[in-house]
Design a protein around this motif. Structure first.
Motif, PDB file in Angstrom:
ATOM      1  N   ASP A   1      45.615  29.708  31.805  1.00 17.17           N
ATOM      2  CA  ASP A   1      45.326  28.698  32.822  1.00 17.17           C
ATOM      3  C   ASP A   1      43.945  28.983  33.404  1.00 17.17           C
ATOM      4  OD1 ASP A   1      45.329  26.746  34.728  1.00 17.17           O
ATOM      5  OD2 ASP A   1      46.890  27.629  35.988  1.00 17.17           O
ATOM      6  N   THR A   2      42.924  28.422  32.810  1.00 13.08           N
ATOM      7  CA  THR A   2      41.554  28.615  33.284  1.00 13.08           C
ATOM      8  C   THR A   2      40.687  27.446  32.833  1.00 13.08           C
ATOM      9  OG1 THR A   2      39.618  30.065  33.246  1.00 13.08           O
ATOM     10  CG2 THR A   2      40.932  29.980  31.242  1.00 13.08           C
ATOM     11  N   PRO A   3      39.775  27.006  33.689  1.00 12.95           N
ATOM     12  CA  PRO A   3      38.821  25.991  33.227  1.00 12.95           C
ATOM     13  C   PRO A   3      37.836  26.560  32.226  1.00 12.95           C
ATOM     14  CG  PRO A   3      38.268  26.730  35.447  1.00 12.95           C
ATOM     15  CD  PRO A   3      39.606  27.329  35.114  1.00 12.95           C
ATOM     16  N   GLY A   4      37.792  27.897  32.129  1.00 19.41           N
ATOM     17  CA  GLY A   4      36.907  28.551  31.175  1.00 19.41           C
ATOM     18  C   GLY A   4      36.428  29.881  31.707  1.00 19.41           C
ATOM     19  N   ALA A   5      35.588  30.535  30.953  1.00 23.54           N
ATOM     20  CA  ALA A   5      35.021  31.809  31.388  1.00 23.54           C
ATOM     21  C   ALA A   5      33.975  31.572  32.469  1.00 23.54           C
ATOM     22  CB  ALA A   5      34.385  32.520  30.198  1.00 23.54           C
ATOM     23  N   ALA A   6      33.878  32.514  33.400  1.00 23.16           N
ATOM     24  CA  ALA A   6      32.820  32.451  34.406  1.00 23.16           C
ATOM     25  C   ALA A   6      31.464  32.441  33.706  1.00 23.16           C
ATOM     26  CB  ALA A   6      32.928  33.644  35.348  1.00 23.16           C
TER      27      ALA A   6
END
Length: 416
Positions: free
Chosen positions: A298-303
């Motif tokens: 569950d992540t919009p993506g890597a920082a």
């Protein structure tokens, strides 16, 4: 006992023995479920000399012979100056013992008491599989008499914040936490973890943009809710052991029924290098003890900010990809929200990934895709990306949708 002929050393040893009732700064005992190695700070500051190293070796040897975990209760100022380099070389001896213990597939749990400083912290303490610390304990490579400043970094809490300690545990809770950790680390069966049941929507989105909106909804259940529902109890493990902690990645060990399962779960934020490294550490730990792994994506993506680049986000993601690819234990993945690009894929099992009905998985989120392609029809682009759960099943990207009876590894609630 006085290899350097240090003036007055024999007398100091005699006084320390009289004060503590023991022959050296460490002692060990065999309990039912572990060998326990204890430091006594009253004995020359818990310092390590050649005789101390011999007792540490006895403890590790007994643990390996009996196939038991080792628990180190540490309180030390470091190496014993009166024995010079012979005392410092005990750190290499300790490192070799820790390595042999790992190679035997046996857990080592360290408990940092006040103080834990010097080379013992940098070998026996920091080299343990799981590191617990007592509140307020002085912890650091530099002791209070040689460090440049007094700073919270040299405390158990500071080391926890820096990713070097898994948990700061009050003394009255220590025995219970130790028991849970040791029990979970010794229950590995290498049987795949069941797919969690979906906790949010059970119907499927009509369009790609609907899938994106549902995954981003603040009302959608997050990782903590899934972990609470899935496990009967769990112990959190924190930190990447390289100076970082990502609160958006939850890692630890849990019990489901009679089984122990390791978990790594994203919570909806952009994952930092520390988060990827902590997940990598968790998978490597699970591999050593034959623990199946559950990952929640569950992540919009890597920082992608400058701080993430300076912290090595690319190498951190590569390390996690490698850990998943090389894992000798089964990894089960459920996408529970946003599955954004490589930051989500890195935590996903290549052949054993499922998705919740209110989640999506995509090469990139629609908005940055629109910017790259110079398009302004974000909703249409979400459709073109084929990111809905049912699209992903059809494409063969995921094995199934959680809660669907056709998903063979999904466990109905009655089976929990």
């Amino acid at each position: 006992m006085n290899p350097l002929g240090w003036p007055g050393y024999e007398a100091r040893l005699a006084r320390a023995r009289e004060r503590t009732g023991g022959p050296e700064s460490v002692s060990w005992r065999r309990e039912q479920h572990a060998v326990v190695l204890s430091f006594d700070f009253r004995f020359l500051g818990g310092s390590v000399g050649t005789a101390t190293g011999a007792l540490v070796e006895e403890a590790f040897g007994q643990a390996r012979a009996a196939g038991l975990p080792l628990v180190s209760l540490i309180a030390t100022g470091g190496s014993r100056m009166q024995e010079g380099m012979l005392s410092l070389r005990q750190l290499q001896r300790v490192a070799r013992l820790c390595a042999a213990h790992r190679a035997a597939g046996l857990p080592h749990v360290a408990v940092l008491r006040d103080p834990t400083t010097g080379g013992v912290w940098a070998s026996l303490g920091a080299g343990a599989d799981v590191v617990l610390a007592l509140p307020g304990a002085q912890v650091g490579f530099a002791g209070s008499r040689v460090r440049p400043v007094d700073d919270p970094a040299y405390t158990a809490e500071g080391q926890f914040a820096a990713g070097a300690v898994d948990a700061v545990v009050p003394p009255d809770e220590l025995d219970a936490v130790l028991a849970r950790v040791l029990d979970l680390l010794t229950r590995g069966d290498a049987v795949p973890a069941e797919v969690p049941r979906p906790l949010g929507a059970t119907d499927l989105p009509a369009t790609g943009w609907d899938a994106v909106l549902r995954a981003r909804s603040p009302r959608r259940p997050r990782a903590a809710a899934y972990l609470d529902d899935y496990f009967d109890e769990r112990v959190a493990l924190s930190g990447d052991r390289a100076g970082g902690v990502d609160p958006g990645v939850l890692c630890g060990l849990g019990r489901r029924g009679g089984r122990a399962i390791a978990y790594a779960a994203q919570t909806g934020s952009a994952t930092t290098p520390a988060g990827f490294r902590t997940a990598t550490r968790l998978i490597r730990l699970a591999e050593r003890f034959a623990l199946p792994v559950l990952t929640l994506v569950d992540t919009p993506g890597a920082a992608n900010d400058p701080a993430a680049e300076r912290a090595g986000v690319g190498s951190a993601i590569a390390g996690l990809f490698a850990a998943v690819a090389e894992a000798r234990v089964p990894i089960t993945t459920l996408v529970i929200g946003e599955g954004g690009s490589g930051g989500a894929l890195a935590l996903s099992a290549p052949e054993h990934t499922w998705i919740a009905p209110d989640a999506y998985f995509s090469v990139i989120a629609p908005e940055p895709a629109a910017a790259i392609l110079k398009r302004d029809d974000v909703r249409a682009l979400a459709e073109d990306l084929k990111l809905r759960p049912q699209d992903l099943v059809e494409l063969g990207v995921v094995r199934g949708i959680a809660g669907d009876s056709s998903a063979p590894d999904s466990a109905p609630d009655s089976a929990r």
